[in-house]
Write a protein that holds these residues in place. Structure first.
Motif, mmCIF file in Angstrom:
data_model
loop_
_atom_site.group_PDB
_atom_site.id
_atom_site.type_symbol
_atom_site.label_atom_id
_atom_site.label_comp_id
_atom_site.label_asym_id
_atom_site.label_seq_id
_atom_site.Cartn_x
_atom_site.Cartn_y
_atom_site.Cartn_z
ATOM 1 N N ARG A 10 0.835 -1.212 0.000
ATOM 2 C CA ARG A 10 0.000 0.000 0.000
ATOM 3 C C ARG A 10 0.868 1.259 0.000
ATOM 4 O O ARG A 10 0.556 2.238 -0.687
ATOM 5 C CB ARG A 10 -0.938 -0.018 1.205
ATOM 6 C CG ARG A 10 -2.111 -0.980 1.068
ATOM 7 C CD ARG A 10 -3.114 -0.818 2.201
ATOM 8 N NE ARG A 10 -2.650 -1.457 3.426
ATOM 9 C CZ ARG A 10 -2.916 -2.704 3.760
ATOM 10 N NH1 ARG A 10 -3.645 -3.468 2.962
ATOM 11 N NH2 ARG A 10 -2.466 -3.218 4.905
ATOM 12 N N MET A 11 1.954 1.231 0.752
ATOM 13 C CA MET A 11 2.867 2.370 0.808
ATOM 14 C C MET A 11 3.540 2.595 -0.549
ATOM 15 O O MET A 11 3.684 3.739 -0.999
ATOM 16 C CB MET A 11 3.922 2.151 1.892
ATOM 17 C CG MET A 11 3.360 2.042 3.308
ATOM 18 S SD MET A 11 2.471 3.551 3.822
ATOM 19 C CE MET A 11 3.835 4.705 3.918
ATOM 20 N N GLN A 12 3.925 1.510 -1.206
ATOM 21 C CA GLN A 12 4.550 1.638 -2.521
ATOM 22 C C GLN A 12 3.564 2.176 -3.556
ATOM 23 O O GLN A 12 3.928 3.001 -4.401
ATOM 24 C CB GLN A 12 5.105 0.285 -2.969
ATOM 25 C CG GLN A 12 6.316 -0.167 -2.184
ATOM 26 C CD GLN A 12 6.914 -1.445 -2.746
ATOM 27 O OE1 GLN A 12 6.536 -1.909 -3.818
ATOM 28 N NE2 GLN A 12 7.854 -2.026 -2.012
ATOM 29 N N ALA A 13 2.323 1.717 -3.486
ATOM 30 C CA ALA A 13 1.296 2.209 -4.413
ATOM 31 C C ALA A 13 1.051 3.696 -4.194
ATOM 32 O O ALA A 13 0.892 4.469 -5.155
ATOM 33 C CB ALA A 13 0.003 1.421 -4.226
ATOM 34 N N LYS A 14 1.025 4.099 -2.930
ATOM 35 C CA LYS A 14 0.839 5.513 -2.603
ATOM 36 C C LYS A 14 1.992 6.354 -3.142
ATOM 37 O O LYS A 14 1.782 7.449 -3.704
ATOM 38 C CB LYS A 14 0.724 5.675 -1.085
ATOM 39 C CG LYS A 14 0.491 7.115 -0.630
ATOM 40 C CD LYS A 14 0.384 7.189 0.890
ATOM 41 C CE LYS A 14 0.196 8.638 1.355
ATOM 42 N NZ LYS A 14 0.130 8.730 2.839
ATOM 43 N N LYS A 15 3.192 5.840 -2.998
ATOM 44 C CA LYS A 15 4.377 6.569 -3.481
ATOM 45 C C LYS A 15 4.352 6.711 -4.994
ATOM 46 O O LYS A 15 4.672 7.774 -5.533
ATOM 47 C CB LYS A 15 5.642 5.835 -3.029
ATOM 48 C CG LYS A 15 6.927 6.579 -3.347
ATOM 49 C CD LYS A 15 8.127 5.845 -2.761
ATOM 50 C CE LYS A 15 9.420 6.606 -3.064
ATOM 51 N NZ LYS A 15 10.596 5.909 -2.487
ATOM 52 N N ARG A 16 3.979 5.622 -5.695
ATOM 53 C CA ARG A 16 3.878 5.700 -7.163
ATOM 54 C C ARG A 16 2.852 6.732 -7.583
ATOM 55 O O ARG A 16 3.058 7.494 -8.536
ATOM 56 C CB ARG A 16 3.513 4.327 -7.751
ATOM 57 C CG ARG A 16 4.649 3.335 -7.777
ATOM 58 C CD ARG A 16 4.322 2.142 -8.679
ATOM 59 N NE ARG A 16 3.122 1.435 -8.239
ATOM 60 C CZ ARG A 16 3.132 0.425 -7.378
ATOM 61 N NH1 ARG A 16 4.278 0.011 -6.859
ATOM 62 N NH2 ARG A 16 2.006 -0.172 -7.034
ATOM 63 N N ALA A 17 1.728 6.785 -6.863
ATOM 64 C CA ALA A 17 0.667 7.752 -7.185
ATOM 65 C C ALA A 17 1.164 9.183 -6.974
ATOM 66 O O ALA A 17 0.877 10.070 -7.788
ATOM 67 C CB ALA A 17 -0.563 7.477 -6.330
ATOM 68 N N GLU A 18 1.896 9.405 -5.898
ATOM 69 C CA GLU A 18 2.418 10.747 -5.608
ATOM 70 C C GLU A 18 3.418 11.205 -6.661
ATOM 71 O O GLU A 18 3.475 12.384 -7.016
ATOM 72 C CB GLU A 18 3.066 10.763 -4.228
ATOM 73 C CG GLU A 18 2.063 10.619 -3.079
ATOM 74 C CD GLU A 18 2.758 10.445 -1.736
ATOM 75 O OE1 GLU A 18 4.006 10.215 -1.726
ATOM 76 O OE2 GLU A 18 2.064 10.514 -0.694
ATOM 77 N N LEU A 19 4.207 10.245 -7.154
ATOM 78 C CA LEU A 19 5.231 10.579 -8.145
ATOM 79 C C LEU A 19 4.708 10.502 -9.580
ATOM 80 O O LEU A 19 5.423 10.882 -10.516
ATOM 81 C CB LEU A 19 6.420 9.618 -7.993
ATOM 82 C CG LEU A 19 7.190 9.675 -6.665
ATOM 83 C CD1 LEU A 19 8.244 8.586 -6.608
ATOM 84 C CD2 LEU A 19 7.833 11.055 -6.497
ATOM 85 N N GLY A 20 3.491 10.024 -9.742
ATOM 86 C CA GLY A 20 2.927 9.882 -11.083
ATOM 87 C C GLY A 20 3.628 8.804 -11.892
ATOM 88 O O GLY A 20 3.738 8.891 -13.116
#
Length: 436
Positions: A356-366
């Motif tokens: 979940r943390m990795q998915a959130k990070k990918r979303a933040e970075l586009g």
């Protein structure tokens, strides 16, 4: 030194993580528990209460893929590893490959595919949902005729879950590509895993003859009341466009009043003439019969009690990449093996929370996720469009055994002693572009 010439040297490095050949009547080793925890139904009163608490929040037809299920119903393997069940009775596949008669070869291909469905835990268990980017790789160095096989798989999508896989027998030029897309639904007193996705088996020695097949759906009955039971249901198809032969197998689910568990009925026909050639009947987890439609002669196609399963071998845990299935889930599997479900739940949460943390990070970075070992099928690749993803490396089954072996071993470390390549983190589609 080429990878092929290293093969025998690498094999001896295998650790206790390797799984040796076993049969359905195999003996229990001294260091093994008397009962495999996958065969123990742990739905006691407390477990029933936990399930009821989850179910109370659900509505019929809702998607179960985002629901966290209790660990006592989990099998001790990831879906990526569960797929290897299809390759644990290779003798039938190899027999089909050397059979010259087109119809006899098709019957054997159907027999091989049907033979694998009985390989499952005795209790109601579901495999672990692979995390995005998870990889499982394994090999068999003990196939009949001193042949070897290699398998790599990757979770190419998480919502919806998609597991892509690739299997190769270099000596015999047998290749399998596939994708498993389970879509889970709550149906009241049962849940369903609608098994979308297709598999393609290519026989290179038969002029790249392809067999296309899907899977029956999986139903878990008795969630609210009655006995907990897994059933396979609905139609499974096997088709060979080159010869025109195809099979339609109906996996029957038991009715409330009549019927029986685990029954199948089906036909093999010539799609070019619509002539029915054989009838298939029996039980997919006991004895499967075949009857010649012209002569009426009936005989046993496959008896599961006589099956010998050859399980895959893997690299030692300490050599595996951090997101390889066995290493990633090792703490969770340890808890399941001990039937310590507090530990299993805690360790499973750690894995899923990190995702979940990795998915959130990918979303933040586009940043968009791209598989490392597989690439999306291209618009013009009509013959593989139903697979959605294929292995990034191109394989020509006309190549010799050494070339094919080197190619598959260069995809990802499969044998003990192999290391990750420098370009491992590069998306599969970019690796494929570099080889064009």
């Amino acid at each position: 030194m080429g990878l092929t010439s290293k093969f025998d040297k690498l094999k001896i490095l295998s650790s206790h993580d390797d799984l040796s050949s076993t049969s359905s009547k195999s003996k229990v080793n001294a260091d093994e528990t008397v009962k495999d925890t996958d065969d123990i139904d742990e739905l006691d009163n407390e477990g029933q209460s936990i399930l009821m608490g989850i179910i109370a929040q659900l509505r019929p037809g809702c998607d179960l893929s985002k629901i966290t299920l209790p660990t006592f119903i989990l099998e001790k393997k990831s879906m990526l590893e569960r797929i290897t069940n299809f390759f644990q009775i290779p003798s039938i596949l190899l027999e089909a490959n050397k059979t010259d008669d087109d119809l006899e070869r098709f019957v054997l291909m159907l027999k091989w595919y049907l033979a694998s469905f009985h390989i499952a835990p005795k209790a109601v268990k579901k495999p672990l949902n692979p995390v995005l980017g998870e990889i499982f790789a394994c090999y068999w160095d003990n196939l009949p005729g001193e042949n070897s096989a290699y398998y790599v798989s990757e979770q190419v999508s998480h919502h919806p879950p998609k597991s892509s896989y690739f299997y190769l027998v270099p000596e015999l030029k047998i290749r399998v590509d596939g994708v498993v897309i389970p879509k889970s639904k709550f149906l009241g007193n049962s849940s369903a895993a609608i098994m979308e996705g297709w598999g393609h088996v290519t026989l290179g020695e038969r002029g790249d003859e392809v067999y296309i097949m899907n899977q029956p759906n999986v139903y878990c009955r008795g969630i609210l009341f009655g006995k907990l039971k897994t059933e396979l249901g609905d139609h499974m198809y096997v088709k060979c466009p080159k010869t025109g032969f195809e099979a339609d197998i109906d996996f029957k689910v038991k009715g409330f009043i009549s019927g029986t568990y685990d029954a199948i009925e089906g036909v093999i026909k010539n799609s070019k003439t619509s002539e029915v050639l054989y009838n298939i009947s029996g039980k997919w987890n006991e004895i499967i019969d075949i009857k010649n439609a012209a002569t009426g002669e009936k005989k046993v196609l496959f008896d599961t009690s006589l099956a010998t399963n050859i399980k895959p071998k893997v690299r030692p845990i300490n050599e595996q990449w951090e997101y390889e299935s066995r290493r990633l889930w090792e703490p969770t599997l340890r808890g399941l093996s001990k039937r310590d479900h507090d530990l299993a739940t805690e360790e499973k949460f750690k894995v899923e929370n990190e995702q979940r943390m990795q998915a959130k990070k990918r979303a933040e970075l586009g940043v968009e996720f791209h598989p490392r070992l597989f690439r999306a099928a291209k618009d013009l690749e009509e013959d593989i469009k139903d697979l959605e993803y294929v292995i990034y490396k191109d394989f020509d089954l006309k190549d010799n055994t050494e070339t094919l072996t080197n190619s598959v071993l260069n995809i990802f470390p499969i044998l003990p002693g192999q290391k990750l390549h420098d370009n491992f983190d590069m998306p599969g589609f970019k690796k494929q572009e570099q080889t064009d």
